[in-house]
Design a protein around this motif. Sequence first.
Motif, PDB file in Angstrom:
ATOM      1  N   LEU A  92       0.845  -1.198   0.000  1.00  0.00           N
ATOM      2  CA  LEU A  92       0.000   0.000   0.000  1.00  0.00           C
ATOM      3  C   LEU A  92       0.875   1.241   0.000  1.00  0.00           C
ATOM      4  N   TYR A  93       0.392   2.313  -0.635  1.00  0.00           N
ATOM      5  CA  TYR A  93       1.109   3.587  -0.606  1.00  0.00           C
ATOM      6  C   TYR A  93       0.872   4.259   0.747  1.00  0.00           C
ATOM      7  N   PRO A  94       1.932   4.449   1.549  1.00  0.00           N
ATOM      8  CA  PRO A  94       1.725   4.956   2.906  1.00  0.00           C
ATOM      9  C   PRO A  94       1.224   6.397   2.963  1.00  0.00           C
ATOM     10  N   HIS A  95       1.463   7.175   1.909  1.00  0.00           N
ATOM     11  CA  HIS A  95       1.072   8.590   1.936  1.00  0.00           C
ATOM     12  C   HIS A  95      -0.349   8.802   1.413  1.00  0.00           C
ATOM     13  N   LEU A  96      -0.974   7.729   0.904  1.00  0.00           N
ATOM     14  CA  LEU A  96      -2.334   7.842   0.377  1.00  0.00           C
ATOM     15  C   LEU A  96      -3.331   7.272   1.379  1.00  0.00           C
ATOM     16  N   THR A  97      -4.551   7.818   1.353  1.00  0.00           N
ATOM     17  CA  THR A  97      -5.598   7.257   2.201  1.00  0.00           C
ATOM     18  C   THR A  97      -6.040   5.902   1.634  1.00  0.00           C
ATOM     19  N   VAL A  98      -6.841   5.217   2.414  1.00  0.00           N
ATOM     20  CA  VAL A  98      -7.389   3.932   1.963  1.00  0.00           C
ATOM     21  C   VAL A  98      -8.166   4.127   0.671  1.00  0.00           C
ATOM     22  N   PHE A  99      -8.971   5.163   0.628  1.00  0.00           N
ATOM     23  CA  PHE A  99      -9.763   5.461  -0.580  1.00  0.00           C
ATOM     24  C   PHE A  99      -8.843   5.630  -1.778  1.00  0.00           C
ATOM     25  N   ASP A 100      -7.790   6.416  -1.615  1.00  0.00           N
ATOM     26  CA  ASP A 100      -6.878   6.683  -2.727  1.00  0.00           C
ATOM     27  C   ASP A 100      -6.091   5.442  -3.127  1.00  0.00           C
ATOM     28  N   ASN A 101      -5.724   4.615  -2.159  1.00  0.00           N
ATOM     29  CA  ASN A 101      -5.018   3.368  -2.475  1.00  0.00           C
ATOM     30  C   ASN A 101      -5.901   2.455  -3.336  1.00  0.00           C
ATOM     31  N   VAL A 102      -7.152   2.312  -2.902  1.00  0.00           N
ATOM     32  CA  VAL A 102      -8.062   1.424  -3.639  1.00  0.00           C
ATOM     33  C   VAL A 102      -8.404   2.014  -5.008  1.00  0.00           C
ATOM     34  N   ALA A 103      -8.484   3.337  -5.068  1.00  0.00           N
ATOM     35  CA  ALA A 103      -8.840   4.010  -6.329  1.00  0.00           C
ATOM     36  C   ALA A 103      -7.696   4.005  -7.340  1.00  0.00           C
ATOM     37  N   TYR A 104      -6.489   3.749  -6.875  1.00  0.00           N
ATOM     38  CA  TYR A 104      -5.304   3.934  -7.718  1.00  0.00           C
ATOM     39  C   TYR A 104      -5.379   3.228  -9.071  1.00  0.00           C
ATOM     40  N   PRO A 105      -5.722   1.927  -9.120  1.00  0.00           N
ATOM     41  CA  PRO A 105      -5.771   1.257 -10.435  1.00  0.00           C
ATOM     42  C   PRO A 105      -6.814   1.878 -11.368  1.00  0.00           C
ATOM     43  N   LEU A 106      -7.901   2.376 -10.792  1.00  0.00           N
ATOM     44  CA  LEU A 106      -8.937   2.996 -11.628  1.00  0.00           C
ATOM     45  C   LEU A 106      -8.475   4.350 -12.152  1.00  0.00           C
ATOM     46  N   LYS A 107      -7.687   5.066 -11.347  1.00  0.00           N
ATOM     47  CA  LYS A 107      -7.151   6.356 -11.805  1.00  0.00           C
ATOM     48  C   LYS A 107      -6.188   6.133 -12.975  1.00  0.00           C
ATOM     49  N   LEU A 108      -5.416   5.033 -12.889  1.00  0.00           N
ATOM     50  CA  LEU A 108      -4.493   4.732 -13.998  1.00  0.00           C
ATOM     51  C   LEU A 108      -5.260   4.458 -15.284  1.00  0.00           C
ATOM     52  N   GLU A 109      -6.446   3.856 -15.137  1.00  0.00           N
ATOM     53  CA  GLU A 109      -7.253   3.554 -16.316  1.00  0.00           C
ATOM     54  C   GLU A 109      -8.156   4.726 -16.707  1.00  0.00           C
ATOM     55  N   LYS A 110      -8.014   5.849 -15.984  1.00  0.00           N
ATOM     56  CA  LYS A 110      -8.791   7.068 -16.267  1.00  0.00           C
ATOM     57  C   LYS A 110     -10.299   6.806 -16.229  1.00  0.00           C
ATOM     58  N   VAL A 111     -10.718   6.054 -15.233  1.00  0.00           N
ATOM     59  CA  VAL A 111     -12.145   5.810 -15.046  1.00  0.00           C
ATOM     60  C   VAL A 111     -12.798   7.130 -14.625  1.00  0.00           C
ATOM     61  N   PRO A 112     -13.979   7.472 -15.179  1.00  0.00           N
ATOM     62  CA  PRO A 112     -14.651   8.725 -14.790  1.00  0.00           C
ATOM     63  C   PRO A 112     -14.883   8.799 -13.282  1.00  0.00           C
ATOM     64  N   ALA A 113     -14.846  10.009 -12.746  1.00  0.00           N
ATOM     65  CA  ALA A 113     -14.816  10.222 -11.294  1.00  0.00           C
ATOM     66  C   ALA A 113     -15.995   9.577 -10.557  1.00  0.00           C
ATOM     67  N   GLU A 114     -17.201   9.783 -11.064  1.00  0.00           N
ATOM     68  CA  GLU A 114     -18.359   9.257 -10.322  1.00  0.00           C
ATOM     69  C   GLU A 114     -18.379   7.729 -10.321  1.00  0.00           C
ATOM     70  N   GLU A 115     -18.000   7.134 -11.444  1.00  0.00           N
ATOM     71  CA  GLU A 115     -17.926   5.668 -11.502  1.00  0.00           C
ATOM     72  C   GLU A 115     -16.809   5.175 -10.593  1.00  0.00           C
ATOM     73  N   LEU A 116     -15.694   5.900 -10.586  1.00  0.00           N
ATOM     74  CA  LEU A 116     -14.582   5.549  -9.718  1.00  0.00           C
ATOM     75  C   LEU A 116     -15.022   5.543  -8.264  1.00  0.00           C
ATOM     76  N   ARG A 117     -15.720   6.608  -7.874  1.00  0.00           N
ATOM     77  CA  ARG A 117     -16.161   6.726  -6.469  1.00  0.00           C
ATOM     78  C   ARG A 117     -17.087   5.559  -6.127  1.00  0.00           C
ATOM     79  N   ARG A 118     -18.032   5.250  -7.028  1.00  0.00           N
ATOM     80  CA  ARG A 118     -18.994   4.178  -6.770  1.00  0.00           C
ATOM     81  C   ARG A 118     -18.271   2.837  -6.624  1.00  0.00           C
ATOM     82  N   ARG A 119     -17.339   2.546  -7.518  1.00  0.00           N
ATOM     83  CA  ARG A 119     -16.654   1.253  -7.484  1.00  0.00           C
ATOM     84  C   ARG A 119     -15.753   1.140  -6.257  1.00  0.00           C
TER      85      ARG A 119
END
Lengths: 230, 289
Positions: A92-119
Amino acid sequence: MASIKTKKLNKYYVDKKEKTATAVLYDVDLDIPDGKFTVVVGPSGCGKTTLLKTLAGVIPADDGKIYFNGADVTDALPKDRNVSLVTQEYALYPHLTVFDNVAYPLKLEKVPAEELRRRVNDALGLLDISLLSSRKPAKLSGGQRQRVAIARALVKEPDVVFMDEPLSNLDAATRKELAVKLKNISATTRATFVYVTHNDEEARFLADYIVKMENGSIKLAMPAKDYYNL
Amino acid sequence: MLKQRPAPKKDFTAADMPHNRFGVFFDVLAQRFSTLFVLGLILLAAALPLIAVTIIRNLNVARAEAFADESEKALLIYSYINTCNFIAIFCYAFYAVLLAGAFGVIRKLVWQEGVIFKHDFFTSVKENGLSFALYAAVGALLYYLVQRSFRGLYFDSGTAQEIAAIASAAAFTLYMPTIGLSFTQSTVYNLGIFKKFSNSFLLSMRTFYLTLPVAAISFAPLALTLIPNFTVFVISLIALNVVFAPLASLANVLYADGVLDKFINKEHFPQIVDKGVWRNGVDKNEKTQ
């Protein structure tokens, strides 16, 4: 979900000094059914982790073929195989929150924000860690960190989830709790799970399908209920 | 290699979450300091037009000090200050548009929700920028009128001028406490601009004994900008925006949440009462771990 097939899969570790090559995987022919929880067992050093990493694409095979749902993925990168990998070190990335750690792969895939938040929120809910969304890993216990790592693996809705002894660093009570959680998750998600462990009790509890390895080769591969009735 | 601190033996549970709004303030400050810092940098950039106008005003006033004739000097200074304060209204409106983005992010932090910074910031700018700009512009206009009318007493101390000064000061004093409530409402409810203002006005009247001091504390550090020393002035402006503005915004949101919970949410939106606060170590919206 994806079925996994290998044909004469080989992996060597080359000692340049001694000018020798040691087969870590030797002519591995495997047929893992899709949607099942497959557990790979065997003694230490038999090649379980190497098999896992080769199937995930983290290390390249030296020889042979790998197929996911009939498609040749031997030379495909991990990101092109739609797989996730969970190890015992959480990563896990120690400087990121749990939300940001879990969201990381979706951010790399440029998933739209609202879908990212839901997933991400769905993945956190699945692992019962919604409370920890705004926390950083330093505050979390080992079991909670591993839940975050599993949530991160599941959030990208992979076809295959590879798990390399993810519970081995945890105490017995937490291992049991997480094993139950994993069993429930595998029943509800469509992913194929490939799980490496040297713990017999864990294997017996989790497995739908058992693959037993020895000295880099497959000794046997069969449904778990048949294996445990032998 | 991702270095991890050794894991605590105990699970992090609801009992470890902040139990009141003071706790939320310090928790957000500790957990999300970098997010607040980035917001501070954005607000500093938003404040640049205002800073430029203030510096130009101060330079012109300093130049006018060189005039020998007292009445001419006074008139020139009065004119410069009025002109710059009038232009500043538009600068405050611009600042408030980006402040809307900051409030959108702070809303997520306060409610302990995941933040997708760029999306949350710009969505809030899009949804709330106009209302923030309007509220700020009205406040800046009242401030301009207060300054103009009180300085005008130097030239005309007649009754009409005195009434104008008192009226503008009263209007400013009544209006300023509503700003924090109006801003916060914008990030919670989907209401029209005037409805939010009327709610804020009524709520600030009902809680005047608290809302006025909160507003005064929020804006008090602006007094630092009156320090004549130019270096101190510049450092104050930077510190005000980068450090104080995000913290003041956070405090305002938390205070306003308390007021909104008491007078609106308790009856109409119980599901968001105490959202982000784990009183007694329990969150009614979450399973405890």
